[in-house]
Design an enzyme around this catalytic site. Structure first.
Site: not given
Ligand code: TGC
Ligand code: FAD
Length: 403
Positions: A258, A382
């Site tokens: 991420l 995200e």
């Protein structure tokens, strides 16, 4: 440092580039020739080949079919990874590519983020040599598409609550559960899937057509329409023992992926903001009311200047974080700072641009509303704005406030 560095000897030589409303702070000056070349190549490609088609793709909810292979040919997939036919560019060059793609549409940058920074990065960082050889060269050219399944219907901001499980049975892994909101899901030749095992969270490579694995597209989205988003379902999905990513142990593995993708978003958001600013500046210069261009009204100029300051501070921040990343000095918490700032800033620019375009601002004829609705997803995926606030909050206070 030379003796003239602070002596004023290089002060005003009269050689300055003229002020440019499209690069007000002359950021070009800070980029290398190679970075400018990559930036210009991606910008030309987006403007020439995609921009005219994006409104239809958005309206009818599809990613332009030729985009994955074209992105591969341009070297945009796994762009900053080394080896396995990946270009291995600087982080700044990768960021500039994300910026130019998202100036087209967030869906383009999303595709590249998921392919390169999530799926390919996971294999590149945590995969076996065989997994890397099998997937990375094909993914780098866009022949094989990847997706990254972390989020579930009941585990979004808190992936540690995931319910998908993997258990070893007669030497094979058996997956059960589902993943939700997965970009590229139904297009993917391989899904990188995170599941709970008796040893904690582990990652698995699930090829399409594996028995027990199916996908369902999520329809009626009002955002990220030029992008495929799917649900992944695992019902006694059986995989060979070597389907596991051998080097990925625990939640830190998907979280590290991420960080890579969030870095791209820091730049991409600047692209969306730039497209909105440019549309508003252009519109304000030609739209006449009360006998003069609306750009001549103080209130409009105030909006344009505020957009310009948002846009340029975001770009400088992206460049700074990119340079830290290239120097191996970037912390995940600094990436959170960048995502938090630049996405919020881009949303402010988009909303303000929309007001300058008046009624025209709500149509697909102009890019502003499309970017504005896309940015609502970018704010959420995200890591939401709230989660990044808490990550930065913990970094400066030492106190976690998630629970
Ligand atoms: P926590 O205890 O803080 O951490 C667990 C372990 O992970 C380590 N860690 C990281 N490592 C690398 N990079 C990071 N960014 C890391 N953040 C944490 C941490 O040091 C720890 O390691 P260890 O060795 O001690 O075990 O974990 P937590 O469960 O308390 O969660 C923390 C929190 C909330 C920050 C995290 O869960 C989080 O970031 N949540 C947000 C989830 C999220 O962003 N999901 C995104 C899904 S993918 C997606 O949206 C794709 S959209 C793409 C597109 O279309 O463009
Ligand atoms: P929730 O976690 O339920 O949050 C809802 C609200 O509560 C948010 O405002 C949130 O900030 C807030 N909240 C939650 N916890 C706290 C807290 N502790 N303190 C304060 N506020 C809190 N995921 C993938 O794994 N792969 C993908 O490819 C992918 N692609 C996506 C594409 C799109 C278009 C979208 C919209 C999402 C995608 N996602 C993907 C999922 C995305 O990562 C999640 O939506 C995101 O992590 C948030 O999870 P959630 O939607 O379940 O919201």
């Amino acid at each position: 440092m030379t003796s003239t560095a602070h002596s004023g000897a290089h002060a005003d030589t009269g050689q300055r580039r003229p002020l440019n409303p499209h690069d007000f702070l002359n950021i070009d000056f800070c980029l290398s020739e190679e970075e400018r070349l990559i930036r210009d190549t991606v910008r030309d490609y987006v403007r020439r080949d995609l921009l005219g088609r994006i409104p239809d793709a958005y309206d009818n909810a599809y990613l332009p079919e030729d985009f994955p292979r074209a992105a591969g040919r341009l070297g945009l997939l796994g762009m900053h990874l080394q080896g396995y036919d990946c270009p291995g560019t600087s982080a700044v060059a990768y960021g500039l590519a994300c910026l130019e793609l998202e100036a087209g549409d967030s869906g383009l940058r999303s595709f590249v983020s998921v392919q390169g920074s999530l799926a390919m990065f996971a294999i590149w960082r945590y995969g076996s040599e065989t997994q890397k050889q099998t997937w990375l060269p094909a993914m780098a050219v866009g022949k094989a598409i990847g997706c990254f399944g972390l989020t579930e219907p009941d585990a979004g901001s808190d992936p540690s609550a995931m319910r998908t499980t993997a258990r070893l049975e007669d030497g094979q892994w058996v997956l059960n559960g589902s993943k939700m909101w997965i970009t590229n899901g139904s297009m993917a030749a391989v899904a990188v899937v995170w599941a709970k095992t008796p040893d904690g969270v582990r990652g698995f490579l699930v090829p399409r057509h594996t028995p027990g694995f199916s996908t369902r597209d999520i329809t009626h989205k009002m955002s990220l329409r030029a992008s495929t988003t799917s649900e992944l379902v695992f019902e006694d999905c059986t995989l060979p023992s070597e389907a596991i990513l051998p080097e990925a142990h625990g939640l830190s593995a998907p979280l590290s992926c991420l960080t890579e993708a969030r870095f791209g978003i820091i730049w991409g958001a600047v692209g969306a903001a730039r497209a909105c600013y440019e549309a508003a500046l252009d519109y304000a210069s030609t739209r006449t009311q009360f006998g003069r261009p609306i750009a001549g009204f103080q209130l409009t100029q105030s909006k344009l200047v505020e957009m310009l300051t948002h846009l340029n501070t975001s770009l400088m921040l992206a460049l700074h974080l990119g340079e830290l990343k290239d120097a191996g000095q970037l912390h995940p918490q600094q990436v959170s700072f960048g995502k938090l700032h630049n996405v919020q800033s881009a949303l402010d620019v988009a909303r303000s641009a929309r007001t300058i375009l008046g009624a025209n601002g709500i149509t697909l004829e102009y890019p502003v509303m499309r970017h504005m609705t896309n940015l609502e997803s970018v704010l959420t995926y995200e890591g939401t704005g709230e989660i990044h606030t808490l990550i930065v909050g913990q970094a400066i206070t030492g106190l976690p406030a998630f629970h």
